[in-house]
Design a protein around this motif. Structure first.
Motif: not given
Lengths: 132, 107
Positions: A28-35, A49-52
């Motif tokens: 997992k890289k980003h996990d941000v609540p949306v809505g 880790p810095g890839g697509t």
């Protein structure tokens, strides 16, 4: 210009996160609540880790089901991941209960296989031909 | 009653008359149970055939009408299986059991 992010639509983000991390081995890289219930949920390969990043995108839009179901019926994958050895990865994933719709197929310069990601998509894995 | 086998035979010979369709049968002989995507991949990558997915789909429909290809749904995917049963009609039509063809004249 660079390709920074690509996405697959998933039926259930929590279930998809488990499959894509525990079975496929991404992190997992980003996990941000949306809505109210959706998340901006992205993964990367531990080898890069810095890839697509791969976005696990909620399949809420009404057209998504038609689009994906029609492609799945004909066995068409929605994303392709690179592996060192398709046959070895096929054996590993099959051992974990992953269902393949196309077994490893030697197509000359590349070997491919296609599996069901259990989240609504078919995914192709590919490896360049081994030097013999 | 009499017309039925004739119609079946027409479909069968029509299906076998096309080289692309024979190649599809070759590939299904190697592995039965392929998606449209796999059949298209084999034709383009292994056989270098520049052929659209729609055209492959039409070829498969002709093969299915002749009974040489059967389709089944497994989960959400459609798979194509080879059925060589109809080919027996060809063998039984002209081959006489117990012979291996015209007798060779003795020298």
């Amino acid at each position: 210009m660079k390709i920074h992010l690509t996405s697959v639509f998933v039926d259930d983000q929590a279930k998809a996160l488990r499959f894509y991390t525990e079975i496929l081995g991404f992190v997992k890289k980003h996990d941000v609540p949306v809505g109210e219930k959706d998340r901006w949920l992205t993964l990367v390969s531990p080898e890069e880790p810095g890839g697509t990043e791969l976005l696990l995108e909620p399949a809420g839009h009404p057209i998504v089901a038609t689009y994906r179901d029609t492609l799945v019926k004909d066995g068409i994958p929605l994303a392709q991941f690179a592996v060192d050895d398709v046959t070895a990865e096929y054996e590993r994933l099959r051992g974990l209960g992953v269902r393949f719709t196309q077994e490893p197929l030697d197509m000359g310069p590349v070997t491919t296989a296609v599996f069901d990601d259990t989240c609504g998509n078919l995914i192709q894995i590919a490896s360049a031909a081994q030097s013999r | 009653m009499v017309a039925y086998p004739v119609v079946v035979a027409d479909d069968l010979f029509k299906a076998l008359a096309d080289p692309t369709r024979r190649t599809i049968l070759d590939e299904l002989t190697e592995k039965s149970g392929q998606t449209l995507f796999e059949i298209c991949s084999r034709l383009s990558m292994k056989h270098r055939l520049g052929i659209s997915r729609q055209a492959v789909s039409q070829h498969l429909a002709v093969l299915e009408a002749a009974g040489l290809v059967e389709t089944r749904r497994e989960g959400r995917c459609k798979f194509h299986d080879l059925n060589t049963g109809p080919l027996r009609q060809i063998a039984e039509r002209w081959l006489v059991p117990g012979t291996s063809g015209p007798k060779e004249s003795a020298p």
